[in-house]
Design an enzyme around this catalytic site. Sequence first.
Site, PDB file in Angstrom:
ATOM      1  N   SER A  34     -44.719  -9.814  32.507  1.00  0.00           N
ATOM      2  CA  SER A  34     -43.242  -9.984  31.972  1.00  0.00           C
ATOM      3  C   SER A  34     -42.284  -9.582  33.082  1.00  0.00           C
ATOM      4  O   SER A  34     -41.223 -10.173  33.208  1.00  0.00           O
ATOM      5  CB  SER A  34     -43.049  -9.422  30.726  1.00  0.00           C
ATOM      6  OG  SER A  34     -43.072  -7.834  30.749  1.00  0.00           O
ATOM      7  N   ASP A  60     -42.496 -14.646  30.408  1.00  0.00           N
ATOM      8  CA  ASP A  60     -42.343 -14.254  29.181  1.00  0.00           C
ATOM      9  C   ASP A  60     -43.172 -15.153  27.970  1.00  0.00           C
ATOM     10  O   ASP A  60     -42.584 -16.323  27.949  1.00  0.00           O
ATOM     11  CB  ASP A  60     -40.760 -14.026  28.836  1.00  0.00           C
ATOM     12  CG  ASP A  60     -40.636 -13.094  27.679  1.00  0.00           C
ATOM     13  OD1 ASP A  60     -41.368 -13.093  26.729  1.00  0.00           O
ATOM     14  OD2 ASP A  60     -39.743 -12.216  27.702  1.00  0.00           O
ATOM     15  N   VAL A  61     -43.983 -14.828  27.433  1.00  0.00           N
ATOM     16  CA  VAL A  61     -44.552 -15.434  26.422  1.00  0.00           C
ATOM     17  C   VAL A  61     -43.856 -15.665  25.044  1.00  0.00           C
ATOM     18  O   VAL A  61     -44.159 -16.783  24.755  1.00  0.00           O
ATOM     19  CB  VAL A  61     -45.928 -14.599  25.939  1.00  0.00           C
ATOM     20  CG1 VAL A  61     -47.220 -14.346  26.945  1.00  0.00           C
ATOM     21  CG2 VAL A  61     -45.573 -13.298  25.058  1.00  0.00           C
ATOM     22  N   ASN A  87     -53.326 -11.491  25.596  1.00  0.00           N
ATOM     23  CA  ASN A  87     -53.713 -10.084  25.486  1.00  0.00           C
ATOM     24  C   ASN A  87     -52.140  -9.486  25.573  1.00  0.00           C
ATOM     25  O   ASN A  87     -52.026  -8.380  25.210  1.00  0.00           O
ATOM     26  CB  ASN A  87     -54.058  -9.662  27.078  1.00  0.00           C
ATOM     27  CG  ASN A  87     -54.392  -8.321  27.206  1.00  0.00           C
ATOM     28  OD1 ASN A  87     -54.581  -7.402  26.539  1.00  0.00           O
ATOM     29  ND2 ASN A  87     -53.163  -7.869  28.127  1.00  0.00           N
ATOM     30  N   TYR A 152     -45.656  -3.595  14.494  1.00  0.00           N
ATOM     31  CA  TYR A 152     -46.767  -3.900  15.427  1.00  0.00           C
ATOM     32  C   TYR A 152     -47.991  -4.455  14.213  1.00  0.00           C
ATOM     33  O   TYR A 152     -48.650  -5.405  14.588  1.00  0.00           O
ATOM     34  CB  TYR A 152     -47.263  -2.630  15.920  1.00  0.00           C
ATOM     35  CG  TYR A 152     -48.245  -2.616  16.812  1.00  0.00           C
ATOM     36  CD1 TYR A 152     -48.089  -3.355  18.378  1.00  0.00           C
ATOM     37  CD2 TYR A 152     -49.671  -2.125  16.807  1.00  0.00           C
ATOM     38  CE1 TYR A 152     -49.202  -3.381  19.052  1.00  0.00           C
ATOM     39  CE2 TYR A 152     -50.691  -2.262  17.517  1.00  0.00           C
ATOM     40  CZ  TYR A 152     -50.361  -2.818  18.722  1.00  0.00           C
ATOM     41  OH  TYR A 152     -51.589  -2.969  19.677  1.00  0.00           O
TER      42      TYR A 152
HETATM   43  P1  NAP Z   1     -49.929  -2.302  28.353  1.00  0.00           P
HETATM   44  O1  NAP Z   1     -50.749  -1.267  29.394  1.00  0.00           O
HETATM   45  O2  NAP Z   1     -48.540  -1.885  27.769  1.00  0.00           O
HETATM   46  O3  NAP Z   1     -49.843  -3.749  28.979  1.00  0.00           O
HETATM   47  C1  NAP Z   1     -49.255  -4.940  28.509  1.00  0.00           C
HETATM   48  C2  NAP Z   1     -49.311  -5.976  29.263  1.00  0.00           C
HETATM   49  O4  NAP Z   1     -48.524  -7.088  28.385  1.00  0.00           O
HETATM   50  C3  NAP Z   1     -48.467  -5.846  30.824  1.00  0.00           C
HETATM   51  O5  NAP Z   1     -49.296  -6.793  31.469  1.00  0.00           O
HETATM   52  C4  NAP Z   1     -47.155  -6.431  30.472  1.00  0.00           C
HETATM   53  O6  NAP Z   1     -46.506  -7.005  31.405  1.00  0.00           O
HETATM   54  C5  NAP Z   1     -47.276  -7.759  29.378  1.00  0.00           C
HETATM   55  N1  NAP Z   1     -46.206  -8.178  28.547  1.00  0.00           N
HETATM   56  C6  NAP Z   1     -45.365  -7.291  27.794  1.00  0.00           C
HETATM   57  N2  NAP Z   1     -44.410  -7.866  27.201  1.00  0.00           N
HETATM   58  C7  NAP Z   1     -44.633  -9.079  27.698  1.00  0.00           C
HETATM   59  C8  NAP Z   1     -43.830 -10.583  27.318  1.00  0.00           C
HETATM   60  N3  NAP Z   1     -43.105 -10.748  26.691  1.00  0.00           N
HETATM   61  N4  NAP Z   1     -44.501 -11.485  28.147  1.00  0.00           N
HETATM   62  C9  NAP Z   1     -45.449 -11.537  28.942  1.00  0.00           C
HETATM   63  N5  NAP Z   1     -46.218 -10.506  29.186  1.00  0.00           N
HETATM   64  C10 NAP Z   1     -45.855  -9.352  28.591  1.00  0.00           C
HETATM   65  O7  NAP Z   1     -50.577  -2.747  27.046  1.00  0.00           O
HETATM   66  P2  NAP Z   1     -52.307  -2.507  26.766  1.00  0.00           P
HETATM   67  O8  NAP Z   1     -52.555  -1.299  26.363  1.00  0.00           O
HETATM   68  O9  NAP Z   1     -53.098  -2.878  28.034  1.00  0.00           O
HETATM   69  O10 NAP Z   1     -52.413  -3.554  25.625  1.00  0.00           O
HETATM   70  C11 NAP Z   1     -52.945  -4.878  25.947  1.00  0.00           C
HETATM   71  C12 NAP Z   1     -53.027  -5.494  24.663  1.00  0.00           C
HETATM   72  O11 NAP Z   1     -54.007  -4.699  23.542  1.00  0.00           O
HETATM   73  C13 NAP Z   1     -51.858  -5.713  23.662  1.00  0.00           C
HETATM   74  O12 NAP Z   1     -51.957  -6.867  22.924  1.00  0.00           O
HETATM   75  C14 NAP Z   1     -52.011  -4.497  22.632  1.00  0.00           C
HETATM   76  O13 NAP Z   1     -51.323  -4.611  21.484  1.00  0.00           O
HETATM   77  C15 NAP Z   1     -53.345  -4.543  22.461  1.00  0.00           C
HETATM   78  N6  NAP Z   1     -53.884  -3.275  22.083  1.00  0.00           N
HETATM   79  C16 NAP Z   1     -53.957  -2.214  22.675  1.00  0.00           C
HETATM   80  C17 NAP Z   1     -54.274  -0.929  22.134  1.00  0.00           C
HETATM   81  C18 NAP Z   1     -54.234   0.363  23.103  1.00  0.00           C
HETATM   82  O14 NAP Z   1     -54.829   1.296  22.616  1.00  0.00           O
HETATM   83  N7  NAP Z   1     -53.951   0.434  24.324  1.00  0.00           N
HETATM   84  C19 NAP Z   1     -55.303  -0.891  20.944  1.00  0.00           C
HETATM   85  C20 NAP Z   1     -55.235  -1.933  19.936  1.00  0.00           C
HETATM   86  C21 NAP Z   1     -54.473  -3.341  20.925  1.00  0.00           C
HETATM   87  P3  NAP Z   1     -45.650  -6.076  32.494  1.00  0.00           P
HETATM   88  O15 NAP Z   1     -46.512  -5.143  33.339  1.00  0.00           O
HETATM   89  O16 NAP Z   1     -44.673  -7.013  33.415  1.00  0.00           O
HETATM   90  O17 NAP Z   1     -44.690  -5.290  31.590  1.00  0.00           O
END
Ligand code: NAP
Length: 244
Positions: A34, A60-61, A87, A152
Amino acid sequence: MRKVALVTGGSRGIGKAIVLELAKNEYDIVFNYSGNETKALETAKEVEAIGVNCDTFKCDVRDFELVSQMVDSIIKKYGRIDLLVNNSGITKDNLMLRMSKNDFTDVIDVNLVGTFNLIKAVTKPMFKQKAGNIINISSVIGEIGNVGQANYSASKAGVIGLTKSIAKEYGTRNIRVNCICPGFIQTDMTDKLSDEMKEAILKQIVLKQLGKPEDVANLVCFLASDKASYITGQVINVCGGMVI
Ligand code: NAP
């Protein structure tokens, strides 16, 4: 010919682990992000070092037009998209009492509407190629709810419903659709939680450790592979036994 994977939010965290693991499994990689271009370019270099192609899009998704343009340009370059991994995700935590309407809709828009936008955009190419694979990243919070995460949790529960419905619609088209629910995985998203919150979560995890992004990426690779050819419409937790 290598398969082509489109991974949303592939620049860092779980998405980064997914693109690296898929690259090791000989997929050409396309991912979007994003805003954080530096991280995206760093990740793209790591992917290319594995020996496959890597394209990145600042997209942006939430923006349906931009998502469609991204998919069109992938089809123009590669002629197909074999795998979509939804993701991208955000959190904007607050107790319901203090949660603004914008904080609710922002999270729904990125996590749920964004997932819809990507599925919608890849539908025609996947129907045309008579094959495809879609993996949506939800969360255990979408299954069990959580204090301070009404937005969420609702968005991730929506992703589960979307997965099951699309799996039923696309089965006859040779397109499998599955959902992964991570528990507590160490990324930027969870780093911002307080130590007390992390301790409290750790107590609920049977394996008594936080998950790694690679734990999710490994399941993505399995579900994307022919070893999972009879699995569709399923919701699989990767949570160290946090939810049993
Ligand atoms: P993260 O480290 O915060 O990374 C988020 C990613 O999503 C980044 O690449 C970010 O891009 C991108 N993003 C955010 N908003 C966006 C938008 N509007 N359009 C396009 N891309 C966007 O998150 P994560 O922890 O890896 O989580 C990944 C997925 O797993 C998410 O869906 C999250 O809800 C899910 N999840 C995570 C956990 C956990 O414990 N971490 C647990 C359950 C589920 P930028 O780098 O440009 O910001």
